[in-house]
Structure formats: C-alpha cells, structure tokens
Scaffold this motif. Structure first.
Motif, PDB file in Angstrom:
ATOM      1  N   ILE A  21       0.843  -1.199   0.000  1.00  0.00           N
ATOM      2  CA  ILE A  21       0.000   0.000   0.000  1.00  0.00           C
ATOM      3  C   ILE A  21       0.879   1.252   0.000  1.00  0.00           C
ATOM      4  O   ILE A  21       0.631   2.203  -0.743  1.00  0.00           O
ATOM      5  CB  ILE A  21      -0.945  -0.005   1.215  1.00  0.00           C
ATOM      6  CG1 ILE A  21      -2.019  -1.079   1.047  1.00  0.00           C
ATOM      7  CG2 ILE A  21      -1.585   1.378   1.415  1.00  0.00           C
ATOM      8  CD1 ILE A  21      -2.860  -1.316   2.293  1.00  0.00           C
ATOM      9  N   ALA A  22       1.912   1.258   0.836  1.00  0.00           N
ATOM     10  CA  ALA A  22       2.821   2.401   0.907  1.00  0.00           C
ATOM     11  C   ALA A  22       3.497   2.641  -0.440  1.00  0.00           C
ATOM     12  O   ALA A  22       3.613   3.784  -0.899  1.00  0.00           O
ATOM     13  CB  ALA A  22       3.864   2.184   2.002  1.00  0.00           C
ATOM     14  N   ALA A  23       3.947   1.560  -1.082  1.00  0.00           N
ATOM     15  CA  ALA A  23       4.592   1.685  -2.389  1.00  0.00           C
ATOM     16  C   ALA A  23       3.619   2.260  -3.416  1.00  0.00           C
ATOM     17  O   ALA A  23       3.998   3.110  -4.246  1.00  0.00           O
ATOM     18  CB  ALA A  23       5.119   0.330  -2.842  1.00  0.00           C
ATOM     19  N   ALA A  29       1.829   9.522  -5.569  1.00  0.00           N
ATOM     20  CA  ALA A  29       2.414  10.848  -5.366  1.00  0.00           C
ATOM     21  C   ALA A  29       3.227  11.271  -6.581  1.00  0.00           C
ATOM     22  O   ALA A  29       3.193  12.436  -6.994  1.00  0.00           O
ATOM     23  CB  ALA A  29       3.283  10.850  -4.107  1.00  0.00           C
ATOM     24  N   GLU A  30       3.960  10.338  -7.167  1.00  0.00           N
ATOM     25  CA  GLU A  30       4.735  10.642  -8.375  1.00  0.00           C
ATOM     26  C   GLU A  30       3.815  11.061  -9.518  1.00  0.00           C
ATOM     27  O   GLU A  30       4.092  12.023 -10.246  1.00  0.00           O
ATOM     28  CB  GLU A  30       5.562   9.424  -8.785  1.00  0.00           C
ATOM     29  CG  GLU A  30       6.665   9.051  -7.801  1.00  0.00           C
ATOM     30  CD  GLU A  30       7.275   7.692  -8.124  1.00  0.00           C
ATOM     31  OE1 GLU A  30       6.997   7.149  -9.223  1.00  0.00           O
ATOM     32  OE2 GLU A  30       8.011   7.156  -7.282  1.00  0.00           O
ATOM     33  N   LEU A  31       2.708  10.336  -9.685  1.00  0.00           N
ATOM     34  CA  LEU A  31       1.770  10.640 -10.767  1.00  0.00           C
ATOM     35  C   LEU A  31       1.081  11.984 -10.545  1.00  0.00           C
ATOM     36  O   LEU A  31       0.895  12.767 -11.494  1.00  0.00           O
ATOM     37  CB  LEU A  31       0.735   9.523 -10.881  1.00  0.00           C
ATOM     38  CG  LEU A  31       1.282   8.170 -11.347  1.00  0.00           C
ATOM     39  CD1 LEU A  31       0.223   7.083 -11.207  1.00  0.00           C
ATOM     40  CD2 LEU A  31       1.782   8.249 -12.784  1.00  0.00           C
ATOM     41  N   ARG A  91      12.642  14.049  -0.459  1.00  0.00           N
ATOM     42  CA  ARG A  91      12.940  12.902  -1.336  1.00  0.00           C
ATOM     43  C   ARG A  91      13.254  11.628  -0.551  1.00  0.00           C
ATOM     44  O   ARG A  91      12.863  10.532  -0.961  1.00  0.00           O
ATOM     45  CB  ARG A  91      14.108  13.243  -2.264  1.00  0.00           C
ATOM     46  CG  ARG A  91      13.809  14.374  -3.236  1.00  0.00           C
ATOM     47  CD  ARG A  91      15.026  14.718  -4.088  1.00  0.00           C
ATOM     48  NE  ARG A  91      14.786  15.880  -4.932  1.00  0.00           N
ATOM     49  CZ  ARG A  91      14.239  15.821  -6.142  1.00  0.00           C
ATOM     50  NH1 ARG A  91      13.872  14.652  -6.623  1.00  0.00           N
ATOM     51  NH2 ARG A  91      14.060  16.910  -6.855  1.00  0.00           N
ATOM     52  N   LEU A  92      13.969  11.742   0.555  1.00  0.00           N
ATOM     53  CA  LEU A  92      14.295  10.550   1.344  1.00  0.00           C
ATOM     54  C   LEU A  92      13.045   9.959   1.984  1.00  0.00           C
ATOM     55  O   LEU A  92      12.915   8.733   2.106  1.00  0.00           O
ATOM     56  CB  LEU A  92      15.331  10.886   2.422  1.00  0.00           C
ATOM     57  CG  LEU A  92      16.706  11.343   1.935  1.00  0.00           C
ATOM     58  CD1 LEU A  92      17.638  11.589   3.119  1.00  0.00           C
ATOM     59  CD2 LEU A  92      17.324  10.324   0.985  1.00  0.00           C
ATOM     60  N   THR A  93      12.128  10.822   2.373  1.00  0.00           N
ATOM     61  CA  THR A  93      10.859  10.364   2.936  1.00  0.00           C
ATOM     62  C   THR A  93      10.044   9.645   1.873  1.00  0.00           C
ATOM     63  O   THR A  93       9.441   8.594   2.131  1.00  0.00           O
ATOM     64  CB  THR A  93      10.068  11.559   3.502  1.00  0.00           C
ATOM     65  OG1 THR A  93      10.887  12.233   4.470  1.00  0.00           O
ATOM     66  CG2 THR A  93       8.782  11.115   4.150  1.00  0.00           C
ATOM     67  N   HIS A  94      10.047  10.191   0.665  1.00  0.00           N
ATOM     68  CA  HIS A  94       9.345   9.539  -0.445  1.00  0.00           C
ATOM     69  C   HIS A  94       9.950   8.167  -0.726  1.00  0.00           C
ATOM     70  O   HIS A  94       9.216   7.190  -0.944  1.00  0.00           O
ATOM     71  CB  HIS A  94       9.413  10.413  -1.699  1.00  0.00           C
ATOM     72  CG  HIS A  94       8.782   9.791  -2.893  1.00  0.00           C
ATOM     73  ND1 HIS A  94       9.515   9.260  -3.922  1.00  0.00           N
ATOM     74  CD2 HIS A  94       7.468   9.575  -3.214  1.00  0.00           C
ATOM     75  CE1 HIS A  94       8.705   8.761  -4.831  1.00  0.00           C
ATOM     76  NE2 HIS A  94       7.459   8.937  -4.431  1.00  0.00           N
ATOM     77  N   ALA A  95      11.273   8.066  -0.694  1.00  0.00           N
ATOM     78  CA  ALA A  95      11.936   6.781  -0.928  1.00  0.00           C
ATOM     79  C   ALA A  95      11.573   5.769   0.155  1.00  0.00           C
ATOM     80  O   ALA A  95      11.349   4.589  -0.141  1.00  0.00           O
ATOM     81  CB  ALA A  95      13.444   6.978  -0.993  1.00  0.00           C
ATOM     82  N   ALA A  96      11.502   6.231   1.410  1.00  0.00           N
ATOM     83  CA  ALA A  96      11.134   5.337   2.515  1.00  0.00           C
ATOM     84  C   ALA A  96       9.703   4.842   2.354  1.00  0.00           C
ATOM     85  O   ALA A  96       9.398   3.681   2.647  1.00  0.00           O
ATOM     86  CB  ALA A  96      11.301   6.057   3.852  1.00  0.00           C
ATOM     87  N   SER A 103       4.653   4.584   6.565  1.00  0.00           N
ATOM     88  CA  SER A 103       3.328   4.752   5.965  1.00  0.00           C
ATOM     89  C   SER A 103       3.154   6.197   5.495  1.00  0.00           C
ATOM     90  O   SER A 103       3.963   7.076   5.820  1.00  0.00           O
ATOM     91  CB  SER A 103       2.244   4.424   6.996  1.00  0.00           C
ATOM     92  OG  SER A 103       2.208   5.430   8.000  1.00  0.00           O
ATOM     93  N   LEU A 104       2.083   6.436   4.761  1.00  0.00           N
ATOM     94  CA  LEU A 104       1.790   7.801   4.325  1.00  0.00           C
ATOM     95  C   LEU A 104       1.523   8.698   5.525  1.00  0.00           C
ATOM     96  O   LEU A 104       1.882   9.876   5.515  1.00  0.00           O
ATOM     97  CB  LEU A 104       0.585   7.796   3.378  1.00  0.00           C
ATOM     98  CG  LEU A 104       0.220   9.134   2.742  1.00  0.00           C
ATOM     99  CD1 LEU A 104       1.387   9.698   1.943  1.00  0.00           C
ATOM    100  CD2 LEU A 104      -1.011   8.978   1.854  1.00  0.00           C
ATOM    101  N   ALA A 105       0.921   8.153   6.582  1.00  0.00           N
ATOM    102  CA  ALA A 105       0.685   8.939   7.801  1.00  0.00           C
ATOM    103  C   ALA A 105       2.011   9.386   8.417  1.00  0.00           C
ATOM    104  O   ALA A 105       2.136  10.522   8.879  1.00  0.00           O
ATOM    105  CB  ALA A 105      -0.120   8.121   8.805  1.00  0.00           C
ATOM    106  N   HIS A 106       3.001   8.492   8.437  1.00  0.00           N
ATOM    107  CA  HIS A 106       4.332   8.863   8.920  1.00  0.00           C
ATOM    108  C   HIS A 106       4.920   9.980   8.054  1.00  0.00           C
ATOM    109  O   HIS A 106       5.476  10.959   8.573  1.00  0.00           O
ATOM    110  CB  HIS A 106       5.289   7.666   8.855  1.00  0.00           C
ATOM    111  CG  HIS A 106       5.039   6.618   9.888  1.00  0.00           C
ATOM    112  ND1 HIS A 106       4.214   5.555   9.677  1.00  0.00           N
ATOM    113  CD2 HIS A 106       5.527   6.469  11.144  1.00  0.00           C
ATOM    114  CE1 HIS A 106       4.203   4.780  10.753  1.00  0.00           C
ATOM    115  NE2 HIS A 106       4.984   5.319  11.667  1.00  0.00           N
TER     116      HIS A 106
END
Length: 201
Positions: A21-23, A29-31, A91-96, A103-106
């Motif tokens: 789900i996170a992935a 988000a990229e789209l 960017r690092l948060t997006h990679a994580a 998770s998206l909440a994090h």
C-alpha cells in the motif's frame, strides 16, 4: 501449525500488505506530481494568455483527476500539493514510503514538522535524523518526535511557531443527517475560548 505460528503468518502478510500500500501511495504521489508539472508546463507555454491568475490549468487538471477518481476537486488540489512536496522537497521520505518502510501517515508527520526548513541540505539532514524513528514508531508518536528533531535542525522562537501554526487556521462545515451540521474551527486559543464562551452562554 499452532496458533502462534498461524498468527505470525497473518502478521507477516499484514506487514507485506501495508508495504505494498505504501509503495502504491508513493507511486500515486509521483503521478500527481507529474499532473501538477503538466499545469506548470501549460502556464509556461501560454504566458501571453490570460489564465485567471495562472490557476485555470491547475483547476482543469484537478477536475479531470477528480472526475476519474470520484473525489472533489479541492481534495485533488490538496493531494497534488502534498505529492509535490513529498517527491521534490522530502525525497528521502518519499523513498522510505516507496520501500514500504514508513506509511503515508508517517510521511505527513515528517513533512508537516519541517515545512519551515527551506534549505535542501538541511531538509536532507533532518530526514536522515527523523526517518529511523519513523521506521520504528507509530505515526501518532511522530507527531511529538518529528517537531523536536526539526527544531534541533533549525530552531524557531515561540512567536515563529505560533505564526506558522496560525497560518493553518480554518473553518469547516460537515453536514450531518436530519438537518444538522458540525462546525469546526482551528483558530488561536484565545479566540477559540471566546467563541466557545459566547456560543454556550
């Protein structure tokens, strides 16, 4: 398989499901960022045309996405802004998130706590400090942890913190059944107590 083993298997599948789900949310988000970029490109190409304060292309894009996803235009506009912030500033948060480590909440807690940090190198330094906590703690706990780390990276005065918080003030109305509605306010504390006092007298 005993009950412990069966539970372990269930937990493993839940963890795997959350990571997927996170992935998917990271990809979304990229789209959404790509969609926002299309608006930027359109504005850049049509500088000689009155675009009503340059907002028309963004509204059109948001409306198209909203219709396809069956959500409101405003929801899509907010999601595009959040997605752009996640994929370009954090960017690092997006990679994580893409790796399923958070998770998206994090991710939202990490971003919200550091909005005042504008220097790219400082943002990356902050992310390297905060993400190990995000990978181990709940998103609720990050609501306390992330701001403390952000203030260590770039300290702010009490007045600056209040000014930032004040910028988030808003009023919302949620309609309820049977002709009722829920009115919500996020305003400075003295004003909130004054409104409450006046409305309950």
């Amino acid at each position: 398989m005993d009950q412990t083993g069966a539970l372990d298997a269930v937990v493993d599948q839940l963890v795997l499901g959350r990571a997927r789900i996170a992935a998917a949310q990271a990809r979304e988000a990229e789209l959404l960022t790509q969609a926002l970029q299309l608006g930027h490109d359109y504005v850049a190409e049509h500088r000689d045309v009155d675009l009503s304060g340059n907002q028309l292309p963004y509204r059109w894009i948001a409306a198209e996405i909203a219709a396809a996803l069956r959500v409101s235009d405003r929801t899509v506009q907010r999601q595009m802004d959040d997605a752009d912030r996640l994929t370009t500033k954090f960017r690092l948060t997006h990679a994580a998130l893409a790796d399923g480590r958070i998770s998206l909440a994090h991710a939202r807690e990490v971003m919200d706590a550091a909005d005042h940090i504008t220097d790219a190198e400082m943002v990356e330094f902050y992310e390297k400090l905060v993400l190990p906590f995000a990978e181990e703690d709940s998103a609720t706990r990050m609501r306390d942890i992330a701001p403390r780390i952000a203030d260590q990276v770039l300290p702010r005065t009490t007045v600056e913190k209040h000014q930032t918080a004040r910028a988030t003030r808003r009023v919302s109305v949620f309609d309820l059944p049977h002709g009722m509605s829920n009115l919500g306010l996020i305003v400075p504390t003295p004003l909130a107590h004054g409104i409450y006092d006046r409305s309950t007298q």
